[in-house]
Motif scaffolding. Structure first.
Motif, PDB file in Angstrom:
ATOM      1  N   LEU A 102       0.804  -1.214   0.000  1.00  0.00           N
ATOM      2  CA  LEU A 102       0.000   0.000   0.000  1.00  0.00           C
ATOM      3  C   LEU A 102       0.843   1.273   0.000  1.00  0.00           C
ATOM      4  O   LEU A 102       0.319   2.371   0.143  1.00  0.00           O
ATOM      5  N   SER A 103       2.143   1.112  -0.192  1.00  0.00           N
ATOM      6  CA  SER A 103       3.021   2.282  -0.136  1.00  0.00           C
ATOM      7  C   SER A 103       2.978   3.091  -1.424  1.00  0.00           C
ATOM      8  O   SER A 103       3.512   4.191  -1.481  1.00  0.00           O
ATOM      9  N   THR A 104       2.372   2.531  -2.482  1.00  0.00           N
ATOM     10  CA  THR A 104       2.385   3.201  -3.773  1.00  0.00           C
ATOM     11  C   THR A 104       1.111   3.984  -4.076  1.00  0.00           C
ATOM     12  O   THR A 104       0.968   4.540  -5.146  1.00  0.00           O
ATOM     13  N   GLY A 105       0.155   4.017  -3.166  1.00  0.00           N
ATOM     14  CA  GLY A 105      -1.074   4.748  -3.448  1.00  0.00           C
ATOM     15  C   GLY A 105      -2.044   4.692  -2.290  1.00  0.00           C
ATOM     16  O   GLY A 105      -1.719   4.187  -1.211  1.00  0.00           O
ATOM     17  N   SER A 106      -3.233   5.209  -2.500  1.00  0.00           N
ATOM     18  CA  SER A 106      -4.250   5.203  -1.455  1.00  0.00           C
ATOM     19  C   SER A 106      -5.619   5.307  -2.100  1.00  0.00           C
ATOM     20  O   SER A 106      -5.734   5.477  -3.311  1.00  0.00           O
ATOM     21  N   TYR A 107      -6.647   5.207  -1.290  1.00  0.00           N
ATOM     22  CA  TYR A 107      -8.003   5.361  -1.805  1.00  0.00           C
ATOM     23  C   TYR A 107      -8.255   6.806  -2.223  1.00  0.00           C
ATOM     24  O   TYR A 107      -7.703   7.742  -1.646  1.00  0.00           O
ATOM     25  N   HIS A 108      -9.125   6.964  -3.228  1.00  0.00           N
ATOM     26  CA  HIS A 108      -9.605   8.283  -3.622  1.00  0.00           C
ATOM     27  C   HIS A 108     -10.433   8.845  -2.459  1.00  0.00           C
ATOM     28  O   HIS A 108     -11.097   8.094  -1.739  1.00  0.00           O
ATOM     29  N   PRO A 109     -10.406  10.164  -2.235  1.00  0.00           N
ATOM     30  CA  PRO A 109     -11.156  10.730  -1.101  1.00  0.00           C
ATOM     31  C   PRO A 109     -12.640  10.393  -1.114  1.00  0.00           C
ATOM     32  O   PRO A 109     -13.241  10.193  -0.058  1.00  0.00           O
ATOM     33  N   ILE A 110     -13.253  10.316  -2.283  1.00  0.00           N
ATOM     34  CA  ILE A 110     -14.671   9.943  -2.335  1.00  0.00           C
ATOM     35  C   ILE A 110     -14.854   8.498  -1.893  1.00  0.00           C
ATOM     36  O   ILE A 110     -15.805   8.156  -1.174  1.00  0.00           O
ATOM     37  N   THR A 111     -13.928   7.631  -2.290  1.00  0.00           N
ATOM     38  CA  THR A 111     -13.986   6.234  -1.855  1.00  0.00           C
ATOM     39  C   THR A 111     -13.832   6.136  -0.345  1.00  0.00           C
ATOM     40  O   THR A 111     -14.500   5.334   0.318  1.00  0.00           O
ATOM     41  N   MET A 112     -12.946   6.946   0.218  1.00  0.00           N
ATOM     42  CA  MET A 112     -12.738   6.933   1.665  1.00  0.00           C
ATOM     43  C   MET A 112     -14.008   7.339   2.410  1.00  0.00           C
ATOM     44  O   MET A 112     -14.402   6.710   3.402  1.00  0.00           O
ATOM     45  N   VAL A 113     -14.676   8.384   1.909  1.00  0.00           N
ATOM     46  CA  VAL A 113     -15.924   8.831   2.533  1.00  0.00           C
ATOM     47  C   VAL A 113     -17.005   7.770   2.376  1.00  0.00           C
ATOM     48  O   VAL A 113     -17.751   7.479   3.312  1.00  0.00           O
ATOM     49  N   ARG A 114     -17.065   7.184   1.205  1.00  0.00           N
ATOM     50  CA  ARG A 114     -18.080   6.150   0.948  1.00  0.00           C
ATOM     51  C   ARG A 114     -17.901   4.962   1.892  1.00  0.00           C
ATOM     52  O   ARG A 114     -18.881   4.485   2.485  1.00  0.00           O
ATOM     53  N   LYS A 115     -16.671   4.475   2.027  1.00  0.00           N
ATOM     54  CA  LYS A 115     -16.411   3.340   2.914  1.00  0.00           C
ATOM     55  C   LYS A 115     -16.791   3.678   4.357  1.00  0.00           C
ATOM     56  O   LYS A 115     -17.344   2.849   5.079  1.00  0.00           O
ATOM     57  N   GLU A 116     -16.489   4.889   4.781  1.00  0.00           N
ATOM     58  CA  GLU A 116     -16.809   5.292   6.144  1.00  0.00           C
ATOM     59  C   GLU A 116     -18.318   5.349   6.359  1.00  0.00           C
ATOM     60  O   GLU A 116     -18.836   4.880   7.385  1.00  0.00           O
ATOM     61  N   LEU A 117     -19.043   5.908   5.382  1.00  0.00           N
ATOM     62  CA  LEU A 117     -20.493   5.999   5.506  1.00  0.00           C
ATOM     63  C   LEU A 117     -21.146   4.627   5.498  1.00  0.00           C
ATOM     64  O   LEU A 117     -22.118   4.383   6.225  1.00  0.00           O
ATOM     65  N   VAL A 118     -20.640   3.725   4.669  1.00  0.00           N
ATOM     66  CA  VAL A 118     -21.184   2.362   4.645  1.00  0.00           C
ATOM     67  C   VAL A 118     -21.057   1.717   6.020  1.00  0.00           C
ATOM     68  O   VAL A 118     -21.996   1.076   6.513  1.00  0.00           O
ATOM     69  N   GLN A 119     -19.920   1.918   6.668  1.00  0.00           N
ATOM     70  CA  GLN A 119     -19.726   1.355   8.008  1.00  0.00           C
ATOM     71  C   GLN A 119     -20.689   1.985   9.011  1.00  0.00           C
ATOM     72  O   GLN A 119     -21.258   1.293   9.870  1.00  0.00           O
ATOM     73  N   ILE A 120     -20.869   3.299   8.915  1.00  0.00           N
ATOM     74  CA  ILE A 120     -21.750   4.004   9.850  1.00  0.00           C
ATOM     75  C   ILE A 120     -23.189   3.505   9.718  1.00  0.00           C
ATOM     76  O   ILE A 120     -23.845   3.152  10.710  1.00  0.00           O
ATOM     77  N   PHE A 121     -23.691   3.452   8.475  1.00  0.00           N
ATOM     78  CA  PHE A 121     -25.073   3.039   8.283  1.00  0.00           C
ATOM     79  C   PHE A 121     -25.265   1.539   8.526  1.00  0.00           C
ATOM     80  O   PHE A 121     -26.331   1.113   8.978  1.00  0.00           O
ATOM     81  N   ALA A 122     -24.246   0.744   8.216  1.00  0.00           N
ATOM     82  CA  ALA A 122     -24.351  -0.684   8.508  1.00  0.00           C
ATOM     83  C   ALA A 122     -24.494  -0.912  10.014  1.00  0.00           C
ATOM     84  O   ALA A 122     -25.238  -1.803  10.456  1.00  0.00           O
ATOM     85  N   SER A 123     -23.812  -0.082  10.812  1.00  0.00           N
ATOM     86  CA  SER A 123     -23.910  -0.209  12.273  1.00  0.00           C
ATOM     87  C   SER A 123     -25.296   0.172  12.778  1.00  0.00           C
ATOM     88  O   SER A 123     -25.678  -0.182  13.893  1.00  0.00           O
ATOM     89  N   MET A 124     -26.077   0.908  11.946  1.00  0.00           N
ATOM     90  CA  MET A 124     -27.429   1.301  12.311  1.00  0.00           C
ATOM     91  C   MET A 124     -28.480   0.410  11.646  1.00  0.00           C
ATOM     92  O   MET A 124     -29.663   0.738  11.611  1.00  0.00           O
TER      93      MET A 124
END
Length: 341
Positions: A102-124
């Motif tokens: 993972l040293s050569t790149g990272s998630y796109h900021p929209i992907t990062m927000v999407r993954k976080e929101l999926v976790q939040i709503f899945a917990s609800m």
């Protein structure tokens, strides 16, 4: 010159048989067909020949040139096929259990927000669904209480395809399919990419990301909507966010609201990202219109529900302080390398 033609042909075949990769083949092409290649030089030397001999030699040299070109083209395909075969045969030696680098790149900021929101709503208790980017008029408009010639369609300048389908203009296009799939009660979110023929500026793009959410059950009210929206925002921003709820018209909800947040880029003072208003429209929402529930096969005498359309692109801008929406789709390394971890 005839003897020279024979020598060049023999040399060409010998070098072609000895090469093993495309780089070497390119060198052979240059040596024989390049500007100073052997065959090219023969053509240049024709100016020193006259009469019938020039015509005959010209034909022979052009024949040799075509033979070289055809042999090179065939060899290119042969080498590519051999390289593909080599890669396939060596695939077994690749250990797929090795940890990713993972040293050569990272998630796109929209992907990062999407993954976080999926976790939040899945917990609800929300399920996560996907939906097509190409849909039809019924799902994108008619099933959402937006019949043909309805003025609300003017708000969404749509990309229509030659076959009568269209690129979805909002993630709300999935509502009918989700209702039909799960019935009621249901809690679901469905993130996705949307398309509109927008005039592009600091806060508008023709391609953007949203996350639609619906909750349908008995005795659902606006209070439930406000609770889930506040919970989501507090989890995403890790702090209290100033919000306002104002009336908004959307044919698929009644009543409808615009949930705005205070612009986190300018602190509410006004900037191009928020059109100098200090507020950014983030989440159109409201109680699902009975016509939409009926179209989805839901008993409106028993169930009510709310829906929201969350702008993932704008949320990423607020969360990470990205001032211009155009940076997100441009591949701008200046913007995106700051998310490299």
């Amino acid at each position: 010159m005839t003897t020279k033609l024979t020598e060049i042909r023999a040399e060409f075949e010998a070098r072609l048989a000895a090469l093993s990769d495309l780089d070497a083949l390119e060198q052979v092409r240059i040596a024989f067909l390049g500007k100073k290649g052997s065959v090219t030089e023969l053509l240049k030397d024709l100016k020193n020949v006259s009469g019938e001999e020039k015509r005959v030699l010209g034909q022979e040299i052009n024949l040799l040139k075509r033979e070289c070109e055809e042999r090179i083209a065939a060899t290119v395909q042969d080498l590519k096929a051999k390289e593909l075969e080599r890669m396939v045969n060596s695939a077994e030696s690749y250990d797929i259990t090795l940890p990713a680098d993972l040293s050569t790149g990272s998630y796109h900021p929209i992907t990062m927000v999407r993954k976080e929101l999926v976790q939040i709503f899945a917990s609800m208790g929300f399920i996560v669904e996907d939906y097509f980017e190409v849909t039809d008029d019924y799902h994108c408009f008619e099933a959402l209480n937006i019949p043909k010639n309805h003025p609300a369609r003017d708000m969404q300048d749509t990309f229509y395809l030659d076959n009568g389908q269209l690129l979805k203009t909002h993630t709300s296009a999935a509502q009918n399919a989700i209702m039909r799939k799960y019935g009621a009660p249901v809690r679901a979110i469905f993130p996705g990419r949307c398309f509109r023929n927008e005039s592009i500026d600091a806060c508008h793009e023709n391609t953007f990301f949203q996350m639609e959410g619906i909750m349908i059950d008995e005795n659902i009210s606006i209070s439930n909507l406000i609770y889930f929206m506040k919970t989501m925002l507090s989890e995403v921003f890790r702090k209290d966010i100033k919000v306002r709820l104002r009336p908004g018209f959307f044919p698929f909800v009644e009543p409808g609201f615009e949930l705005d947040i205070s612009c986190l880029i300018c602190g509410g003072d006004g900037c191009p990202s928020c059109k100098n208003s200090g507020w950014l429209e983030l989440c159109p929402c409201g109680m699902i219109h009975p016509n939409v529930l009926t179209a989805g096969g839901i008993d409106t005498d028993k169930y009510t529900g709310f829906a929201f359309g969350l702008g993932l692109t704008r949320l990423a801008m607020m969360k990470y302080g990205i001032k211009d929406i155009r940076d997100l789709n441009s591949g701008s390394l200046k913007t995106l390398t700051q998310f490299h971890k």
